[in-house]
Design a protein around this motif. Structure first.
Motif, PDB file in Angstrom:
ATOM      1  N   LEU A 153       0.829  -1.211   0.000  1.00  0.00           N
ATOM      2  CA  LEU A 153       0.000   0.000   0.000  1.00  0.00           C
ATOM      3  C   LEU A 153       0.863   1.261   0.000  1.00  0.00           C
ATOM      4  CD1 LEU A 153      -2.824  -1.030   2.509  1.00  0.00           C
ATOM      5  CD2 LEU A 153      -2.997  -0.798   0.036  1.00  0.00           C
ATOM      6  N   GLN A 154       1.939   1.232   0.816  1.00  0.00           N
ATOM      7  CA  GLN A 154       2.833   2.388   0.836  1.00  0.00           C
ATOM      8  C   GLN A 154       3.505   2.600  -0.517  1.00  0.00           C
ATOM      9  OE1 GLN A 154       5.536   1.700   4.053  1.00  0.00           O
ATOM     10  NE2 GLN A 154       4.036   2.173   5.658  1.00  0.00           N
ATOM     11  N   ALA A 155       3.919   1.505  -1.152  1.00  0.00           N
ATOM     12  CA  ALA A 155       4.529   1.636  -2.479  1.00  0.00           C
ATOM     13  C   ALA A 155       3.537   2.173  -3.498  1.00  0.00           C
ATOM     14  CB  ALA A 155       5.064   0.278  -2.930  1.00  0.00           C
ATOM     15  N   LYS A 156       2.285   1.743  -3.385  1.00  0.00           N
ATOM     16  CA  LYS A 156       1.249   2.232  -4.303  1.00  0.00           C
ATOM     17  C   LYS A 156       1.004   3.722  -4.090  1.00  0.00           C
ATOM     18  CE  LYS A 156      -3.397   1.113  -5.921  1.00  0.00           C
ATOM     19  NZ  LYS A 156      -4.586   0.233  -5.702  1.00  0.00           N
ATOM     20  N   GLN A 157       0.945   4.142  -2.813  1.00  0.00           N
ATOM     21  CA  GLN A 157       0.743   5.561  -2.526  1.00  0.00           C
ATOM     22  C   GLN A 157       1.929   6.396  -3.007  1.00  0.00           C
ATOM     23  OE1 GLN A 157       0.045   6.328   1.596  1.00  0.00           O
ATOM     24  NE2 GLN A 157      -0.407   8.497   1.302  1.00  0.00           N
ATOM     25  N   ALA A 158       3.152   5.885  -2.800  1.00  0.00           N
ATOM     26  CA  ALA A 158       4.331   6.617  -3.279  1.00  0.00           C
ATOM     27  C   ALA A 158       4.328   6.719  -4.800  1.00  0.00           C
ATOM     28  CB  ALA A 158       5.606   5.917  -2.793  1.00  0.00           C
ATOM     29  N   MET A 160       1.662   6.805  -6.696  1.00  0.00           N
ATOM     30  CA  MET A 160       0.648   7.792  -7.058  1.00  0.00           C
ATOM     31  C   MET A 160       1.171   9.215  -6.856  1.00  0.00           C
ATOM     32  SD  MET A 160      -2.779   5.976  -5.506  1.00  0.00           S
ATOM     33  CE  MET A 160      -3.800   7.389  -5.903  1.00  0.00           C
ATOM     34  N   GLU A 161       1.878   9.454  -5.726  1.00  0.00           N
ATOM     35  CA  GLU A 161       2.449  10.785  -5.490  1.00  0.00           C
ATOM     36  C   GLU A 161       3.500  11.121  -6.549  1.00  0.00           C
ATOM     37  OE1 GLU A 161       3.958  10.749  -1.568  1.00  0.00           O
ATOM     38  OE2 GLU A 161       1.974  10.777  -0.596  1.00  0.00           O
ATOM     39  N   LYS A 162       4.324  10.144  -6.898  1.00  0.00           N
ATOM     40  CA  LYS A 162       5.339  10.370  -7.923  1.00  0.00           C
ATOM     41  C   LYS A 162       4.697  10.680  -9.265  1.00  0.00           C
ATOM     42  CE  LYS A 162       9.534   8.240  -9.794  1.00  0.00           C
ATOM     43  NZ  LYS A 162      10.382   7.014  -9.776  1.00  0.00           N
ATOM     44  N   SER A 163       3.627   9.961  -9.590  1.00  0.00           N
ATOM     45  CA  SER A 163       2.920  10.225 -10.843  1.00  0.00           C
ATOM     46  C   SER A 163       2.308  11.616 -10.845  1.00  0.00           C
ATOM     47  CB  SER A 163       1.838   9.169 -11.047  1.00  0.00           C
ATOM     48  OG  SER A 163       1.081   9.438 -12.207  1.00  0.00           O
ATOM     49  N   GLU A 164       1.758  12.040  -9.689  1.00  0.00           N
ATOM     50  CA  GLU A 164       1.166  13.383  -9.605  1.00  0.00           C
ATOM     51  C   GLU A 164       2.240  14.456  -9.772  1.00  0.00           C
ATOM     52  OE1 GLU A 164      -2.124  15.795  -9.400  1.00  0.00           O
ATOM     53  OE2 GLU A 164      -2.034  13.607  -9.409  1.00  0.00           O
ATOM     54  N   LYS A 165       3.397  14.251  -9.137  1.00  0.00           N
ATOM     55  CA  LYS A 165       4.489  15.219  -9.296  1.00  0.00           C
ATOM     56  C   LYS A 165       4.970  15.275 -10.740  1.00  0.00           C
ATOM     57  CE  LYS A 165       6.289  14.998  -4.572  1.00  0.00           C
ATOM     58  NZ  LYS A 165       7.462  14.640  -3.715  1.00  0.00           N
ATOM     59  N   ALA A 166       5.036  14.106 -11.381  1.00  0.00           N
ATOM     60  CA  ALA A 166       5.462  14.079 -12.787  1.00  0.00           C
ATOM     61  C   ALA A 166       4.463  14.833 -13.669  1.00  0.00           C
ATOM     62  CB  ALA A 166       5.599  12.628 -13.256  1.00  0.00           C
ATOM     63  N   LYS A 167       3.178  14.690 -13.374  1.00  0.00           N
ATOM     64  CA  LYS A 167       2.172  15.438 -14.130  1.00  0.00           C
ATOM     65  C   LYS A 167       2.350  16.940 -13.956  1.00  0.00           C
ATOM     66  CE  LYS A 167      -1.444  11.897 -14.092  1.00  0.00           C
ATOM     67  NZ  LYS A 167      -2.803  11.555 -13.603  1.00  0.00           N
TER      68      LYS A 167
END
Length: 305
Positions: A153-158, A160-167
């Motif tokens: 779950l933590q890896a999935k959340q990280a 998602m955050e990385k994808s949001e920052k990339a966007k």
């Protein structure tokens, strides 16, 4: 019409040729209809093999006490609102298997009947039926499994955050690239405008040199000139006037008091009496009020004694 046999090793087998002949014969007799022909299977025969079922039951049946088996077979509890004389068999037949609500209620009432019948029996055998207050139940999943789930779950959340920052970074780059493109296009337009103005001036079509003032627009220059003219009409502000009065108006400061030929020849402000000490004396400095010296004051004291 029979199908001629094919020669060679790649030809069809004899079985396929026989099958084709049979199909052709069936079609010629009218047994086949045009369209997709599917072989229909006959209805399955239900076989009630009682002896075989009893044999299978004897194979896995184990003679254990009821406490180890805890099996019970009962009908559903009769409804409270219904008549008490209604038999259970009649109630079971009244349940519609297609009705989900009636089916689930039948299961629920049957479970109720099993509980009401089994609880006294368990109490007689002294088997506890309630969970103690200090009961510690082991989790269905181990701590290692829960740790893996937490890490996932933590890896999935990280991610998602990385994808949001990339966007966000892509959006910023896109905006920066757009701004840079607009600036480059503006510079190119200004350069083209200046080159056209230079060509016109060289050919004599225009006598204006406004393009040499930089990339300022003509409207902006007019506005600036108008504002400057208004400022000259109004004059300097109070702070500037005070500094001008205190420090001067600028210009050359060194040698400002030097004599020149004109100032040397100009004697209009010369006064002879003032120059030789014969003019008016300054007020407050009279000769009668002059204090005598120390020796004179001592002589005056000795005379008095």
């Amino acid at each position: 019409m029979d199908t001629p046999p094919l020669s060679g090793s790649d030809s069809d087998s004899d079985d396929s040729l026989v099958t084709d002949r049979e199909l052709q014969d069936a079609f010629s007799r009218g047994l086949l209809k045009p369209g997709l022909n599917v072989v229909l299977e006959g209805p399955k025969k239900a076989v009630n093999d009682v002896s075989g079922l009893k044999q299978c039951l004897a194979e896995f049946k184990r003679d254990l006490e009821w406490v180890e088996r805890l099996d019970v077979t009962l009908g559903p509890v009769p409804e409270v609102s219904g008549p008490l004389s209604t038999p259970q068999n009649k109630d079971q037949k009244a349940v519609d298997p297609e009705d989900d609500f009636q089916r689930e209620m039948s299961f629920y009432r049957q479970a109720q009947a099993a509980v009401l019948a089994v609880l006294p029996r368990l109490h007689q055998l002294k088997v506890p039926t309630k969970r103690p207050t200090d009961y510690f139940a082991e989790m269905a999943k181990s701590d290692q499994q829960m740790q893996k789930i937490r890490q996932k779950l933590q890896a999935k959340q990280a991610a998602m955050e990385k994808s949001e920052k990339a966007k966000q970074l892509r959006a910023l780059r896109k905006y920066g690239k757009k701004v840079q493109t607009e600036v480059l296009q503006k510079r190119q337009r200004e350069k083209t405008h200046m080159m056209n103005a230079i060509k016109k001036y060289q050919k004599g079509f225009s006598d204006k040199l406004d393009f040499l003032e930089g990339d300022q627009k003509p409207v902006a220059r007019r506005t600036k000139e108008g504002a400057k003219g208004q400022q000259m009409k109004k004059g300097p502000n109070a702070k500037r006037r005070y500094k001008n009065q205190k420090f001067g108006f600028g210009g050359k400061k060194k040698g400002s008091k030097w004599n020149t030929r004109e100032s040397y020849d100009d004697v209009s402000s010369f006064r002879a009496k003032t120059a030789h000490g014969k003019g008016l004396k300054r007020p407050g400095k009279k000769g009668s009020n002059k204090r005598p010296g120390k020796r004179t004051r001592e002589k005056m004291k000795s005379r008095a004694h």
